[in-house]
Design a protein around this motif. Structure first.
Motif, PDB file in Angstrom:
ATOM      1  N   CYS A 195      13.414  26.476  61.520  1.00 47.52           N
ATOM      2  CA  CYS A 195      14.255  25.519  60.792  1.00 47.52           C
ATOM      3  C   CYS A 195      14.787  24.450  61.737  1.00 47.52           C
ATOM      4  CB  CYS A 195      15.412  26.248  60.110  1.00 47.52           C
ATOM      5  SG  CYS A 195      14.906  27.338  58.762  1.00 47.52           S
TER       6      CYS A 195
ATOM      7  N   CYS B 299      10.507  28.240  57.569  1.00 46.39           N
ATOM      8  CA  CYS B 299      11.906  27.956  57.230  1.00 46.39           C
ATOM      9  C   CYS B 299      12.147  28.200  55.740  1.00 46.39           C
ATOM     10  CB  CYS B 299      12.248  26.516  57.606  1.00 46.39           C
ATOM     11  SG  CYS B 299      13.989  26.091  57.364  1.00 46.39           S
ATOM     12  N   GLY B 300      11.203  27.769  54.900  1.00 41.65           N
ATOM     13  CA  GLY B 300      11.361  27.956  53.457  1.00 41.65           C
ATOM     14  C   GLY B 300      11.354  29.415  53.061  1.00 41.65           C
ATOM     15  N   THR B 301      10.424  30.202  53.622  1.00 45.07           N
ATOM     16  CA  THR B 301      10.359  31.617  53.243  1.00 45.07           C
ATOM     17  C   THR B 301      11.564  32.390  53.761  1.00 45.07           C
ATOM     18  OG1 THR B 301       8.943  31.997  55.186  1.00 45.07           O
ATOM     19  CG2 THR B 301       7.853  31.689  53.060  1.00 45.07           C
ATOM     20  N   SER B 302      12.077  32.014  54.938  1.00 40.89           N
ATOM     21  CA  SER B 302      13.252  32.723  55.463  1.00 40.89           C
ATOM     22  C   SER B 302      14.506  32.415  54.654  1.00 40.89           C
ATOM     23  CB  SER B 302      13.487  32.334  56.927  1.00 40.89           C
ATOM     24  OG  SER B 302      13.861  30.968  57.045  1.00 40.89           O
ATOM     25  N   ALA B 303      14.506  31.296  53.920  1.00 35.93           N
ATOM     26  CA  ALA B 303      15.675  30.915  53.121  1.00 35.93           C
ATOM     27  C   ALA B 303      15.629  31.463  51.698  1.00 35.93           C
ATOM     28  CB  ALA B 303      15.791  29.390  53.063  1.00 35.93           C
ATOM     29  N   LEU B 304      14.539  32.116  51.311  1.00 34.74           N
ATOM     30  CA  LEU B 304      14.429  32.643  49.946  1.00 34.74           C
ATOM     31  C   LEU B 304      15.515  33.683  49.688  1.00 34.74           C
ATOM     32  CD1 LEU B 304      10.554  33.047  49.581  1.00 34.74           C
ATOM     33  CD2 LEU B 304      12.021  31.486  48.301  1.00 34.74           C
TER      34      LEU B 304
ATOM     35  N   ALA C 287      15.604  26.724  50.541  1.00 28.62           N
ATOM     36  CA  ALA C 287      14.165  26.979  50.478  1.00 28.62           C
ATOM     37  C   ALA C 287      13.428  25.859  49.750  1.00 28.62           C
ATOM     38  CB  ALA C 287      13.908  28.323  49.788  1.00 28.62           C
ATOM     39  N   GLU C 288      14.007  25.356  48.666  1.00 25.52           N
ATOM     40  CA  GLU C 288      13.294  24.337  47.891  1.00 25.52           C
ATOM     41  C   GLU C 288      13.103  23.045  48.688  1.00 25.52           C
ATOM     42  OE1 GLU C 288      17.669  24.240  46.378  1.00 25.52           O
ATOM     43  OE2 GLU C 288      16.161  25.698  47.074  1.00 25.52           O
TER      44      GLU C 288
ATOM     45  N   SER D 166      12.543  22.760  51.967  1.00 26.55           N
ATOM     46  CA  SER D 166      11.398  22.936  52.864  1.00 26.55           C
ATOM     47  C   SER D 166      10.088  22.975  52.080  1.00 26.55           C
ATOM     48  CB  SER D 166      11.556  24.226  53.674  1.00 26.55           C
ATOM     49  OG  SER D 166      12.708  24.172  54.486  1.00 26.55           O
TER      50      SER D 166
ATOM     51  N   LEU E 193      17.051  32.808  44.598  1.00 25.82           N
ATOM     52  CA  LEU E 193      15.613  32.577  44.701  1.00 25.82           C
ATOM     53  C   LEU E 193      15.107  31.836  43.471  1.00 25.82           C
ATOM     54  CD1 LEU E 193      13.158  35.270  46.040  1.00 25.82           C
ATOM     55  CD2 LEU E 193      12.479  33.675  44.273  1.00 25.82           C
TER      56      LEU E 193
ATOM     57  N   SER F   6      16.034  28.216  43.589  1.00 26.12           N
ATOM     58  CA  SER F   6      15.167  27.467  44.507  1.00 26.12           C
ATOM     59  C   SER F   6      13.827  27.137  43.849  1.00 26.12           C
ATOM     60  CB  SER F   6      14.941  28.266  45.789  1.00 26.12           C
ATOM     61  OG  SER F   6      16.152  28.423  46.514  1.00 26.12           O
TER      62      SER F   6
END
Length: 488
Positions: free
Chosen positions: A182, A221-226, A235-236, A238, A286, A289
């Motif tokens: 990120c 970064c997106g998957t870690s923010a889910l 997530a959205e 990224s 989730l 997002s």
């Protein structure tokens, strides 16, 4: 004698023994050397050089004039060597000029190298700073690199710029190598975008080489923010950038399976985990997002997330009831029934909400969840009458759970409390049957808990509650009279 004076040493005056003239030549030359050395980038001021040149010409002319008039006791050999010697000595100022030019060029090279070192130091000073704070510092270094690499390309410093750009890209992209994905996004976007602001010939293929790291960082970064409500960036953000910027990247194709796996993991945790409410909040984040992602590739995963949130809401309310958090259980299940009225579990959710409300007043009512289905068999009649002011709601739970609302009894009042009644038994609902609003319940046999909730009137208070319990046995009919007593 004139040529000897052009040597900058006043030798014509020395031969003529004109020591004042020689001293003037020496003083002028020393003054020029003091001002000119050591050589620097700016060199000697043009006015000083012109003045010194005029002085030498005047000295040469004066020396020639004096030499023609002077009678010198010089040998023939010296006379024959005088002219060649004067010509040779002219090499002194010429050589000095060339040496000074070389020294000045070296000073320029050193100045450019110092400027390059200053730019290197700026890049180093930005290391470890947040990128928004580092970017203005890096911009100054880039300006220096670009100027040296284009306008001073032939200098030693200019020839070092390509290597410095390689080091710059490596330094700025360090967060990616450190797997802080990120944090790496902003620096990588900066490096990728330099092609639009920096000399393209100097940059070469460097910006294009950031595509893969940037796409990878956006994915990670997106998957870690889910499911992480406080994630920055969300997530959205990224994912949208990944889909828009790198639609054909291999990392873009990995998003949909990763999202489905995240949903599946949390859905499984609803049954096996100990914190279904926290898991449901993650699923809700989730889902939010996914709804904000513009690409249709995640439509299927979005539907799965919606279903998982619905399942999670029910699991959360059930867990709250089992943990005896009856107030929140009632709120959660009431909201569930409103939000998912067509769900097969909506009726059960309403039953749990009712049971939770009763258990909040009478904990014994919360020993177990109300059943999801009503038992079969015979039903017993219970007639409920309202012998009190104000509309009243009767909640009940047992083998069957529900609630019924009775209208206000216009002519009914409160009964005396223990003090005023002096211990006499209250005879409620003894008037004509038609006087009292009624409701009929058909209840399977079993133990029930009741809770009456009365609305506000001139003689009763909103929220007045009274709990009770009863055992319903087969073959009997029952009556239940709801009334209000005063505090005295």
């Amino acid at each position: 004698m004139g040529l000897l004076n052009l040597s900058c040493l006043g030798l014509g005056y020395v031969v003529l023994r004109n020591w004042i003239g020689a001293a003037l030549c020496w003083a002028a030359t020393v003054a020029l050397l003091v001002l000119a050395l050591p050589a620097d980038v700016d060199g000697v001021p043009a006015g000083l050089l012109i003045g010194y040149g005029v002085f030498l010409l005047l000295a040469a002319a004066d020396g020639a004039r004096r030499g023609l008039r002077a009678t010198l006791s010089l040998g023939a050999s010296f006379r024959r060597l005088a002219l060649p010697l004067a010509v040779v000595l002219l090499a002194v100022p010429a050589g000095g000029s060339l040496a000074y030019g070389a020294a000045r060029d070296e000073a320029k090279e050193q100045a450019l190298l110092e400027r390059l070192s200053a730019a290197d130091a700026q890049v180093k000073s930005a290391d470890g700073l947040a990128f928004d704070k580092a970017e203005p510092i890096l911009a100054k270094a880039l300006d220096a690199y670009e100027d040296l690499g284009t306008n001073k390309a032939g200098s030693r410093a200019g020839k070092l710029v390509p290597a410095r750009l390689d080091a710059y890209y490596e330094s700025v992209s360090a967060p990616y190598k450190n797997k802080t994905y990120c944090e790496a996004i902003a620096p990588l976007k900066h490096l990728r975008g330099l092609g639009g602001t920096f000399d393209k010939d100097l940059l070469g293929a460097r910006p294009a080489k950031t595509d893969e790291p940037l796409a990878h960082s956006l994915y990670e970064c997106g998957t870690s923010a889910l499911g992480v409500y406080t994630a920055t960036p969300a997530a959205e953000e990224s994912f949208n950038e990944l889909f828009d910027t790198f639609p054909k990247s291999s990392h873009t194709a990995r998003v949909e399976p990763a999202v489905r796996a995240a949903i599946k993991t949390r859905t499984a945790a609803l049954d096996s985990g100990t914190t279904p409410c926290d898991t449901t909040n993650e699923l809700r984040t989730l889902r939010r997002s996914l709804l904000a992602v513009s690409d249709a590739a995640l439509d299927g995963a979005t539907r799965e997330a919606k279903e998982a949130v619905q399942r999670g809401d029910f699991a959360c309310g059930t867990d709250q009831f089992k943990d005896k958090d009856y107030d929140n259980a009632a709120k959660t299940m009431t909201e569930y029934a409103k939000e998912y009225p067509d769900s097969p579990q909506a009726a059960h959710a309403r039953s749990i909400a009712i049971a939770a409300e009763i258990a909040d007043e009478e904990p014994a009512a919360g020993k177990s969840l109300p059943p999801a289905t009503v038992p079969g068999g015979s039903r017993m009649i219970m007639v409920v009458s309202n012998d009190g002011p104000g509309e009243v709601e009767l909640l009940y739970t047992g083998p069957m759970t529900g609630k019924v609302t009775l209208k206000t009894c216009a002519t009914c009042t409160k009964y005396p409390g223990p003090i005023l009644s002096q211990g006499k038994k209250i005879k409620a609902c003894t008037g004509p049957s038609s006087k009292y609003p009624k409701a009929t319940l058909l209840l399977p046999a079993g133990d029930y808990h009741f809770l009456q909730k009365r609305v506000s009137t001139g003689t009763s208070t909103a929220g007045d509650t009274k709990s009770s319990k009863a055992k319903i046995e087969p073959g009997y009919s029952y009556t239940n009279c709801l009334y209000v007593t005063s505090g005295f």
